[in-house]
Scaffold this motif. Structure first.
Motif, short mmCIF file in Angstrom:
data_model
loop_
_atom_site.label_atom_id
_atom_site.label_comp_id
_atom_site.label_asym_id
_atom_site.label_seq_id
_atom_site.Cartn_x
_atom_site.Cartn_y
_atom_site.Cartn_z
N GLN A 179 7.36 -41.68 42.72
CA GLN A 179 6.00 -41.14 42.86
C GLN A 179 5.24 -41.32 41.57
O GLN A 179 5.72 -41.01 40.49
N MET A 180 4.00 -41.83 41.70
CA MET A 180 3.14 -42.04 40.56
C MET A 180 2.03 -40.99 40.55
O MET A 180 1.41 -40.75 41.58
N ARG A 181 1.79 -40.42 39.40
CA ARG A 181 0.68 -39.47 39.29
C ARG A 181 -0.66 -40.19 39.40
O ARG A 181 -1.58 -39.73 40.07
N ASP A 182 -0.78 -41.32 38.74
CA ASP A 182 -2.05 -42.05 38.73
C ASP A 182 -2.16 -42.92 39.97
O ASP A 182 -2.01 -44.15 39.91
N SER A 183 -2.46 -42.27 41.10
CA SER A 183 -2.44 -43.01 42.37
C SER A 183 -3.30 -42.38 43.44
O SER A 183 -3.14 -42.70 44.62
N GLY A 184 -4.24 -41.50 43.07
CA GLY A 184 -4.97 -40.72 44.08
C GLY A 184 -6.14 -41.45 44.71
O GLY A 184 -7.26 -40.93 44.73
N TRP A 185 -5.87 -42.63 45.28
CA TRP A 185 -6.93 -43.40 45.93
C TRP A 185 -7.39 -42.77 47.23
O TRP A 185 -8.54 -42.91 47.62
N HIS A 186 -6.48 -42.12 47.93
CA HIS A 186 -6.75 -41.69 49.31
C HIS A 186 -6.93 -40.18 49.36
O HIS A 186 -5.97 -39.42 49.22
N LEU A 187 -8.15 -39.73 49.54
CA LEU A 187 -8.49 -38.31 49.53
C LEU A 187 -8.88 -37.93 50.95
O LEU A 187 -9.84 -38.45 51.50
N LEU A 188 -8.14 -36.99 51.56
CA LEU A 188 -8.32 -36.70 52.97
C LEU A 188 -8.22 -35.21 53.27
O LEU A 188 -7.58 -34.45 52.53
N GLY A 189 -8.85 -34.77 54.36
CA GLY A 189 -8.46 -33.56 55.06
C GLY A 189 -9.16 -32.26 54.78
O GLY A 189 -8.79 -31.23 55.34
#
Length: 546
Positions: free
Chosen positions: A470-480
């Motif tokens: 798991q990578m911390r710098d990876s929040g491309w997809h924001l949902l919900g």
């Protein structure tokens, strides 16, 4: 202002994939439409992807994190309580200006996880209802690919032919073939040949730094230019402070925004559609609290900002003896696999993940896609200066094939967007605070998938591997954070993205997704926006006819 602003039929906040679909369709239907975008226009020549320093530029001014980029048009995000750093771009076209171009529709099971697996919630509509809208937007984005992926039900073909998967894609496929596992050539939101005014993909592999060739799809390149010809108005540099709510009418009447000169403006509208992403949209709603909605506009359910999903992301790299030209693009997908996508309870978790075989990027990315990440089998980039740096480049640059693992995380109310008590943007508007913790189910999912991906790379002949579950710098997809549903007590919106509380307020971005699937969301996002806009237009026409 000296005179009151003109009221329009529709005000859209945000110009990303969903906002651009809405703007084109509603304007095309004859409505007066204004879009407010806090960012500004980029010219393809602005992007660093065709310049030698492109990876260095990605470290600061073109970094996908607004907290690192820290431009005036960005808003800061308090992420001290988040396992994942959110990524987004403030620009006309939104984050699609710097996305990789993955085009991965959700699968039928993704809409029915409650019925199938007893977790989360079902969507208020299914894959098959959405399919015609998916096929429609695939024409809009000039997608390229190969029809017939057995992981999906049959559907129409794609506008342009497959982009070659290259040596790296072939190497990834080799390992999958040896194990008897599924793979398919990658589908990407960019044409392989000149199409509808877009240039063909030049295969630079720098998609996430913007596309200098103007090949990779984004709304600024195509849809807004088409909408402008029909009378659409886009106001760039317009940061929305709040939605105006008239308590006597029980309706939204527009928005207050701050323009690029710091002046407060109002845009009146008969309908308001939020497309500001799953952090920006709840931020606006929570900042629009009023007497009727003291906990945030349209928040009688108490769910605005809750159930944030950010797709925990893993990375597994295989390093090979031969030159794979793995810097060559597209950086979207060379190939992908759905081998372990569906639930198998024997694995110790529910749901699954899609793997995307991606370009390994330039020299700085050779160490680990995001340079300073720590890999179980690798160490830190700081340990590779001087002679060791040259040795690493010789061993890994162009010789690395990788799997990017997009895992499904299930909605949890504890993962949420709040308004920070102290942090503000450059206009003094309260900024968001994100609380996001990776669940045990997600951790198990990523560990399983990372192990299988490593196995496939070893089967392909990798001399070594680097694994980051798991990578911390990876929040491309924001949902919900403003979910669709049929019950106003456990959802914010109805199935067409309209607020249960306010009949002329809509949310059509990823905030509306009840669940996040284990796939990149843009294809489904645009299909949902197309569905919602179609319903909106049909309702307006029926009202006129009556």
């Amino acid at each position: 202002m000296a005179k009151p602003p003109k009221e329009v039929d529709v005000l859209i906040v945000g110009s990303g994939p969903s906002g651009s679909v809405a703007a084109k369709m509603l304007t095309e239907a004859g409505m007066s439409v204004v879009t407010l975008e806090q960012g500004t226009w980029f010219d393809p020549s602005d992007y660093p992807g065709d310049k030698k320093e492109f990876e260095l530029a990605g470290g600061k001014q073109w970094n996908p994190s607004p907290n690192v980029r820290d431009n005036e048009r960005d808003y800061p995000i308090n992420t001290t309580e988040s396992d994942v750093e959110p990524y987004m771009q403030s620009a006309v076209g939104g984050s699609a200006t710097i996305w990789a171009g993955h085009w991965v529709p959700f699968l039928p099971s993704d809409f029915k996880v409650r019925s199938l697996d007893g977790v989360a919630v079902d969507w208020p509509f299914d894959y098959y209802e959405l399919l015609p809208h998916l096929e429609a937007v695939e024409q809009l984005v000039s997608s390229s690919g190969t029809q017939g992926n057995p992981g999906y039900p049959q559907q129409a073909g794609y506008p342009t032919p497959q982009i070659p998967i290259g040596k790296a894609g072939m190497k990834l496929a080799e390992g999958m073939d040896k194990l008897g596992w599924h793979w398919w050539p990658g589908l990407n939101a960019m044409p392989s040949i000149p199409w509808q005014g877009q240039n063909p993909c030049a295969r630079r592999g720098t998609c996430m730094f913007g596309c200098p060739e103007a090949a990779k799809w984004s709304g600024d390149l195509v849809l807004f230019k088409e909408a402008k010809k029909l009378g659409h108005r886009l106001i760039a540099g317009a940061r929305v402070r709040e939605i105006i709510y008239d308590e006597n009418l029980g309706r939204a009447t527009g928005a207050i925004y701050i323009d690029q000169n710091g002046r407060e403006r109002r845009q009146l509208a008969k309908n308001v559609i939020l497309c500001a992403n799953a952090i920006g949209t709840p931020r606006i709603l929570l900042n629009s609290a009023c007497n009727a909605f003291p906990d945030g506009l349209a928040n009688s359910s108490g769910l605005v900002g809750k159930n944030l999903m950010m797709h925990p992301f893993g990375l597994v790299m295989g390093h090979f003896e031969e030159d794979l030209e793995s810097w060559r693009g597209p950086s979207g997908q060379l190939i992908n696999t759905l081998q372990f996508y569906e639930t198998d309870e024997s694995r110790g978790f529910v749901r699954g993940a899609k793997w995307g075989g991606m370009s390994a990027g330039g020299p700085l990315s050779s160490k680990g896609f995001v340079g300073a990440e720590v890999f179980k089998d690798g160490g830190r980039i700081e340990e590779n200066w001087g002679v060791n740096w040259h040795k690493m480049i010789e061993e890994k640059f162009g010789k690395t094939a990788l799997w990017a693992i997009v895992g499904e995380d299930l909605p949890e109310e504890a993962n949420r967007v709040l308004i920070d008590d102290e942090l503000t943007d450059s206009d003094g508007i309260p900024a968001p605070r994100v609380i996001y913790k990776t669940s045990e189910n997600s951790r198990r999912l990523l560990e399983f998938h990372s192990a299988r991906a490593k196995e496939s790379l070893e089967a392909a002949g990798a001399k070594s591997t680097s694994v980051m579950p798991q990578m911390r710098d990876s929040g491309w997809h924001l949902l919900g954070t403003a979910r669709l549903g049929t019950d106003p007590s456990n959802s914010v919106l109805d199935e067409f993205g309209r607020s249960h509380d306010i009949p002329n307020l809509y949310v059509w971005d990823l905030s509306s997704f009840p669940t996040g699937a284990g796939a990149n969301p843009t294809a489904t996002l645009m299909a949902v926006a197309h569905r919602q806009a179609t319903h909106f237009i049909n309702n307006a026409r029926n009202a006129e006819a009556a």
